[in-house]
Design a protein around this motif. Sequence first.
Motif, PDB file in Angstrom:
ATOM      1  N   LEU A   1       0.836  -1.196   0.000  1.00  0.00           N
ATOM      2  CA  LEU A   1       0.000   0.000   0.000  1.00  0.00           C
ATOM      3  C   LEU A   1       0.877   1.254   0.000  1.00  0.00           C
ATOM      4  O   LEU A   1       0.616   2.217  -0.735  1.00  0.00           O
ATOM      5  N   ASN A   2       1.947   1.244   0.822  1.00  0.00           N
ATOM      6  CA  ASN A   2       2.877   2.379   0.856  1.00  0.00           C
ATOM      7  C   ASN A   2       3.442   2.659  -0.533  1.00  0.00           C
ATOM      8  O   ASN A   2       3.464   3.804  -0.985  1.00  0.00           O
ATOM      9  N   SER A   3       3.925   1.603  -1.186  1.00  0.00           N
ATOM     10  CA  SER A   3       4.511   1.782  -2.514  1.00  0.00           C
ATOM     11  C   SER A   3       3.493   2.369  -3.479  1.00  0.00           C
ATOM     12  O   SER A   3       3.804   3.270  -4.259  1.00  0.00           O
TER      13      SER A   3
ATOM     14  N   VAL B   1       8.019  -1.389  -0.792  1.00  0.00           N
ATOM     15  CA  VAL B   1       8.288  -2.787  -1.110  1.00  0.00           C
ATOM     16  C   VAL B   1       9.775  -3.102  -1.382  1.00  0.00           C
ATOM     17  O   VAL B   1      10.293  -4.078  -0.848  1.00  0.00           O
ATOM     18  N   PRO B   2      10.482  -2.277  -2.195  1.00  0.00           N
ATOM     19  CA  PRO B   2      11.885  -2.632  -2.432  1.00  0.00           C
ATOM     20  C   PRO B   2      12.690  -2.751  -1.137  1.00  0.00           C
ATOM     21  O   PRO B   2      13.491  -3.682  -0.983  1.00  0.00           O
ATOM     22  N   VAL B   3      12.455  -1.831  -0.208  1.00  0.00           N
ATOM     23  CA  VAL B   3      13.193  -1.891   1.055  1.00  0.00           C
ATOM     24  C   VAL B   3      12.773  -3.132   1.837  1.00  0.00           C
ATOM     25  O   VAL B   3      13.616  -3.832   2.412  1.00  0.00           O
TER      26      VAL B   3
ATOM     27  N   ALA C   1       7.248   7.279 -14.800  1.00  0.00           N
ATOM     28  CA  ALA C   1       7.389   7.887 -13.471  1.00  0.00           C
ATOM     29  C   ALA C   1       6.939   6.903 -12.396  1.00  0.00           C
ATOM     30  O   ALA C   1       7.556   6.796 -11.334  1.00  0.00           O
ATOM     31  N   PHE C   2       5.854   6.173 -12.693  1.00  0.00           N
ATOM     32  CA  PHE C   2       5.352   5.200 -11.736  1.00  0.00           C
ATOM     33  C   PHE C   2       6.414   4.138 -11.450  1.00  0.00           C
ATOM     34  O   PHE C   2       6.696   3.808 -10.296  1.00  0.00           O
ATOM     35  N   ILE C   3       7.012   3.633 -12.528  1.00  0.00           N
ATOM     36  CA  ILE C   3       8.027   2.590 -12.351  1.00  0.00           C
ATOM     37  C   ILE C   3       9.216   3.140 -11.567  1.00  0.00           C
ATOM     38  O   ILE C   3       9.740   2.486 -10.663  1.00  0.00           O
ATOM     39  N   ALA C   4       9.629   4.382 -11.891  1.00  0.00           N
ATOM     40  CA  ALA C   4      10.768   4.978 -11.177  1.00  0.00           C
ATOM     41  C   ALA C   4      10.470   5.077  -9.680  1.00  0.00           C
ATOM     42  O   ALA C   4      11.310   4.738  -8.848  1.00  0.00           O
ATOM     43  N   ALA C   5       9.263   5.537  -9.331  1.00  0.00           N
ATOM     44  CA  ALA C   5       8.933   5.710  -7.914  1.00  0.00           C
ATOM     45  C   ALA C   5       8.719   4.367  -7.225  1.00  0.00           C
ATOM     46  O   ALA C   5       9.110   4.173  -6.080  1.00  0.00           O
ATOM     47  N   TRP C   6       8.109   3.443  -7.938  1.00  0.00           N
ATOM     48  CA  TRP C   6       7.831   2.110  -7.389  1.00  0.00           C
ATOM     49  C   TRP C   6       9.135   1.374  -7.071  1.00  0.00           C
ATOM     50  O   TRP C   6       9.234   0.640  -6.099  1.00  0.00           O
ATOM     51  N   ASN C   7      10.150   1.585  -7.931  1.00  0.00           N
ATOM     52  CA  ASN C   7      11.419   0.867  -7.774  1.00  0.00           C
ATOM     53  C   ASN C   7      12.424   1.612  -6.911  1.00  0.00           C
ATOM     54  O   ASN C   7      13.480   1.069  -6.605  1.00  0.00           O
TER      55      ASN C   7
END
Lengths: 333, 297
Positions: free
Chosen positions: B90-92, B244-246, B221-227
């Motif tokens: 949800l955070n991501s 999620v990445p963390v 932009a979504f992918i950049a922020a998501w990753n």
Amino acid sequence: MSRGALRCSGAAASRAEEVMANDILRPRLQNAALRGGLAAQRVRRAWWMAAPMLLVLAAVGAWPLLRTIWFSLTDSELSNPGDYAFIGLENYVGEYGLLASADWWQAVGNTLLFTGLSVSLETLLGLGVALLLNQASRLRTLLRAALLVPWAIPTVVSAKMWSWMLHDQFGIVNHHLLALGVIAAPLAWTADPQLSLFSIVLVDVWKATPYMALLILAALQMVPVDCYEAARVDGVPRWQVFRRITLPLILPGLLVAMVFRTLDALRVFDLIYVMTSNSRDTQSMSVFVRQQLIDFGLVGYGSAAATCLFFMIALLSIVAMGLMRRTFERAAA
Amino acid sequence: MSGLVKAGAGSRALAPGAVPGQPRFPWGCIGYWAASLLFIFVSVFPLLYALSSSLKQGSGLFSPELWPKAPTFANYSGVFAEQPFAQNLLNSLLVAGSVVTLSLGLSLMAAWAFGRVEFRGRGLLLMLILSASMLPQVAVLSGMFELVRAFGIYDTLGALIIADLVLTLPFTVWVLVTFMRQLPKELEEAAAMDGVGVLTLVFRVYMPLLWPAMVATGLLAFIAAWNEFLFALTFTLSTEARTVPVAIALISTPSGFELPWGKIMAASVIVTLPLVALVVVFQRRIVSGLSAGAVKG
């Protein structure tokens, strides 16, 4: 090469130049002069429209950057960030400064080796894939979709996936290499200091080649079809067509892609941090900066390292831009 | 520029090597298929292997067959039971969604200014914005840390949203300016006749027309922020505030001895499949967005 093909390559080059050296370099002001008051009002509106974005970018980009450079001249620490003294260039050239630190130079060396290896492999492979993608075929859509998979996977996830595949005891890579008899004993891909940087390069190549291929493909598709037709009429051999027509015409695009990847590779963090943590043998400059700043809490010293990385990248971008402009001008001539 | 975008979507029969009407043994053809299949296999295999590992448990994890002998979803339920992984997802989503909305809104307004109005300093400003995209993240890290602390948003999603804007804004502005320039001038003249304000013009007239470009840039932009990993790792502390990445990078077993590979792979698959689906569905738009940013850069 036939005259037809030559003339054609000149036309394509000037078209490429037109696209690359776009009109921001030489703004056309004559329209504004004609319209007077109305134009002035429009310009005022433009500033209002651009202001929110510019303010945000200044607040999250320019301001933190300036603060980092300022911090690099102080002895600030993370535990008590408000209480610091100006110490000049001590963090850079002092007795315990950056330039005297073996760990820093190791990080610089790691980063340069990583960048050199990964960008050259990615360029070669990317060119190959782009040539494949440029052929009309039933496989093309599938190939393009498959290529986007590594690109879309988060770097952290690809680092974890590959760490698992390269696991020294249970990894599938060691398993198959052992079964094939290529290696006699399992290799510690990410733990062995001789190997770990190459494993990281391997994963980066897997992940970034698609991006490279797509940028090169864009350049390939700007090569006009008549060039190839002229060459075919003249019966020019395939390799010559590639070397004399395709390569010179895509060179500007290829260079742009290489510069982009180089700037990206120089600031690598995620991949190395996840695969080998803060290990000295593979630490990149960005990993070094974060370790000093956050793990050791040395804001001043870490900022000095960050500032060095920033100026390195800035210098490189300026040189690259100058070089590319020269190439474009030569291509246009 | 427009030619490039069209070419990306077109299906031009452009085969430098294909010489029609020559009855030769098709070495080139075989080479083409072999190389293509090899690239497809190498690109997709790690994801398939992660999927397979995520369905294995216990000692099954240590045998490398692709099809698990006793497939189980235990890793998937384990990820959600042992970590606040739903919260992390949800955070991501919240961070990436807000970053996309903010950067598209801000850059659409700016794109009108830079793309349709000629004013002094425009070229210089655009160059500065472009150079911001070359900024290494660590170069803004200590300044950003200070900013985050000053706003009192350390360990909250707000810190990540603000920080991520420095990664997305430069290229959303560039790509949207590029596309804005291609729109016909007559539109604006017609709108001016009707006495329409600039904001209405941008959001009611231009936005619908720029929809394809907005989708492409929005996705990037979504992918950049998501990753995004570095800021998320540095500006959050509690497990509940992680993206999620963390969460995936810092997953560990309670004993902390051996990494729970099955669960890591399950989490990886959960994070990756939506992205891969998005990318495959929108592949043409993404390709055109990527090359538009690059060629203009």
